[in-house]
Design a protein around this motif. Structure first.
Motif, PDB file in Angstrom:
ATOM      1  N   ASN A 116       0.887  -1.114   0.096  1.00 37.16           N
ATOM      2  CA  ASN A 116       0.106  -0.021  -0.007  1.00 37.16           C
ATOM      3  C   ASN A 116       0.998   1.297  -0.078  1.00 37.16           C
ATOM      4  O   ASN A 116       0.523   2.319  -0.632  1.00 37.16           O
ATOM      5  CB  ASN A 116      -0.772  -0.036   1.211  1.00 37.16           C
ATOM      6  N   ALA A 117       1.858   1.180   0.719  1.00 38.14           N
ATOM      7  CA  ALA A 117       2.763   2.423   0.602  1.00 38.14           C
ATOM      8  C   ALA A 117       3.468   2.769  -0.611  1.00 38.14           C
ATOM      9  O   ALA A 117       3.679   3.810  -1.169  1.00 38.14           O
ATOM     10  CB  ALA A 117       4.084   2.034   1.791  1.00 38.14           C
ATOM     11  N   HIS A 236      -8.718   4.609   5.329  1.00 37.53           N
ATOM     12  CA  HIS A 236      -8.290   3.143   5.167  1.00 37.53           C
ATOM     13  C   HIS A 236      -7.023   3.051   5.869  1.00 37.53           C
ATOM     14  O   HIS A 236      -6.675   2.160   6.317  1.00 37.53           O
ATOM     15  CB  HIS A 236      -8.102   3.086   3.518  1.00 37.53           C
ATOM     16  N   LEU A 237      -6.177   4.159   6.064  1.00 40.04           N
ATOM     17  CA  LEU A 237      -4.830   4.060   6.492  1.00 40.04           C
ATOM     18  C   LEU A 237      -4.959   3.663   7.822  1.00 40.04           C
ATOM     19  O   LEU A 237      -4.439   2.733   8.599  1.00 40.04           O
ATOM     20  CB  LEU A 237      -3.921   5.151   6.470  1.00 40.04           C
ATOM     21  N   TYR A 238      -5.918   4.465   8.809  1.00 39.76           N
ATOM     22  CA  TYR A 238      -6.246   4.118   9.969  1.00 39.76           C
ATOM     23  C   TYR A 238      -6.579   2.966  10.364  1.00 39.76           C
ATOM     24  O   TYR A 238      -6.156   2.308  11.463  1.00 39.76           O
ATOM     25  CB  TYR A 238      -6.965   5.344  10.603  1.00 39.76           C
ATOM     26  N   VAL A 253      -9.135  -4.779   4.155  1.00 44.76           N
ATOM     27  CA  VAL A 253      -8.618  -4.567   3.042  1.00 44.76           C
ATOM     28  C   VAL A 253      -9.678  -4.988   1.815  1.00 44.76           C
ATOM     29  O   VAL A 253      -9.716  -4.563   0.743  1.00 44.76           O
ATOM     30  CB  VAL A 253      -7.203  -5.083   2.812  1.00 44.76           C
ATOM     31  N   SER A 254     -10.213  -6.254   2.156  1.00 39.46           N
ATOM     32  CA  SER A 254     -11.071  -6.656   1.216  1.00 39.46           C
ATOM     33  C   SER A 254     -12.361  -6.073   0.867  1.00 39.46           C
ATOM     34  O   SER A 254     -13.047  -6.135  -0.336  1.00 39.46           O
ATOM     35  CB  SER A 254     -11.485  -8.087   1.530  1.00 39.46           C
ATOM     36  N   LEU A 260     -11.217   2.267  -2.909  1.00 34.93           N
ATOM     37  CA  LEU A 260     -10.344   3.516  -3.172  1.00 34.93           C
ATOM     38  C   LEU A 260      -9.639   3.507  -4.254  1.00 34.93           C
ATOM     39  O   LEU A 260      -9.387   4.676  -4.869  1.00 34.93           O
ATOM     40  CB  LEU A 260      -9.209   3.142  -1.887  1.00 34.93           C
ATOM     41  N   ARG A 261      -9.221   2.273  -4.767  1.00 34.25           N
ATOM     42  CA  ARG A 261      -8.626   2.476  -6.177  1.00 34.25           C
ATOM     43  C   ARG A 261      -9.488   2.876  -6.970  1.00 34.25           C
ATOM     44  O   ARG A 261      -8.916   3.649  -8.393  1.00 34.25           O
ATOM     45  CB  ARG A 261      -7.848   0.953  -6.420  1.00 34.25           C
TER      46      ARG A 261
END
Length: 341
Positions: A116-117, A236-238, A253-254, A260-261
């Motif tokens: 993700n990063a 999403h990051l948090y 994630v799923s 997001l993408r």
């Protein structure tokens, strides 16, 4: 007659060309392009341009400033930083992740946080920085005006780049409390930079007092998605970095990574490309101008489909209802049809 020839013999005409967007393009002598091309590319009637140039050429020659303002060269720092990011956190890091997967023969050999990063660096660094630099350079010229508050625009560069660095470092190492906070701080800085960027472009368009063209609405929609995806990215990051169990992480994630993408690629990047191409394919390359009704009639279902694609995916993941999956696929088809139109 080329712009260089004109400025060489009649330097007093530079003020007219600057009014329509020359400003720093092509260096002190100007670009080696015809007046006809300049008029088409910058959206001004050739007859009107020639009349104004004739009037300016009849005036006495005065000292002509050939200096550039920060607004004329601001794109360079964004482009250079974007290239640096994609060659480091983008291409090199991506290659290392693939090599790790290949050597260990396991797709789960690398951390989701590394993935993700890396992806974040590509979207916010490669795409985001390039879009911001391009917009600061080109959009004021679309409207025959100057960039509103160039100093604030320079600040957005440091906010965006600084936030990106903190995020790319902090997310993979989030288990250290200090770096977890830095990762969140970096994402907040990016959100602030994007908000200020949108404000600057909106103010620039407003001060031009030019009517909105069809492609302007595409740009507006793209910037809405730019902001929306930044908000969703912070959420999403948090949620991923604070997930207490592997099951909770997998569920987050799923459910939220694909939407997001979708907002980043279909909402932000695709919509902006479709909008800017309407201006450039006609103005730069001489393609037929797209009718306003067709352009706006395509934007409405495209925007609704992008929102629906993300929304129905989340609903399907949460409810498991086939209806939501069907509506999601219908939105995908709508996006494809809109692009074709």
């Amino acid at each position: 007659c080329t712009i260089r020839e004109l400025l060489r013999h009649y330097p007093q005409t530079r003020s007219v060309l600057d009014l329509y967007g020359l400003k720093g393009c092509g260096g002190p002598e100007g670009p080696a392009e015809s007046l006809g091309f300049f008029a088409r590319a910058h959206g001004v009637e050739l007859s009107r341009l020639l009349q104004e140039l004739q009037a300016a050429s009849d005036k006495p020659v005065q000292a002509v400033s050939q200096g550039t303002s920060p607004a004329d060269t601001i794109y360079r720092r964004f482009f250079r930083a974007g290239i640096a990011v994609t060659l480091t956190a983008g291409a090199v890091w991506g290659a290392l992740l693939l090599i790790t997967i290949g050597l260990k023969r396991n797709f789960t050999a690398i951390s989701i946080f590394d993935i993700n990063a890396h992806g974040h660096a590509q979207i916010f660094g490669w795409v985001g920085l390039f879009v911001m630099g391009f917009a600061y350079q080109a959009f004021p010229r679309f409207k025959h005006t100057s960039l509103w508050n160039p100093r604030l625009a320079v600040l957005t560069f440091y906010l965006m780049l600084g936030g990106l660095i903190l995020r790319v470092i902090g997310e993979p190492l989030h288990r250290f409390a200090f770096l977890f906070c830095l990762g969140l701080l970096g994402t907040v800085l990016e959100l602030v930079a994007i908000s200020l960027f949108i404000l600057i472009i909106a103010k620039t368009f407003r001060h031009s007092q030019k009517p909105f063209e069809a492609y302007d609405y595409y740009i507006g929609a793209a910037f809405f998605w730019f902001f929306a995806q930044a908000v969703l990215d912070l959420f999403h990051l948090y949620m991923t970095t604070t997930a207490s169990t592997k099951t909770t992480l997998l569920q987050q994630v799923s459910t939220w990574q694909a939407p997001l993408r979708d907002l980043q690629i279909h909402g932000f990047a695709l919509t902006l490309i479709l909008g800017v191409s309407q201006r450039f394919l006609h103005g730069i390359y001489g393609f037929p101008e797209i009718p306003r009704r067709r352009a706006l009639g395509t934007l409405a279902p495209l925007t609704a489909a992008v929102a629906g694609e993300a929304l129905f995916f989340v609903l399907f993941r949460q409810t498991g209802q086939p209806l939501h999956a069907g509506l999601m696929y219908a939105c995908m088809v709508t996006i494809a049809v809109s692009v074709v139109v």
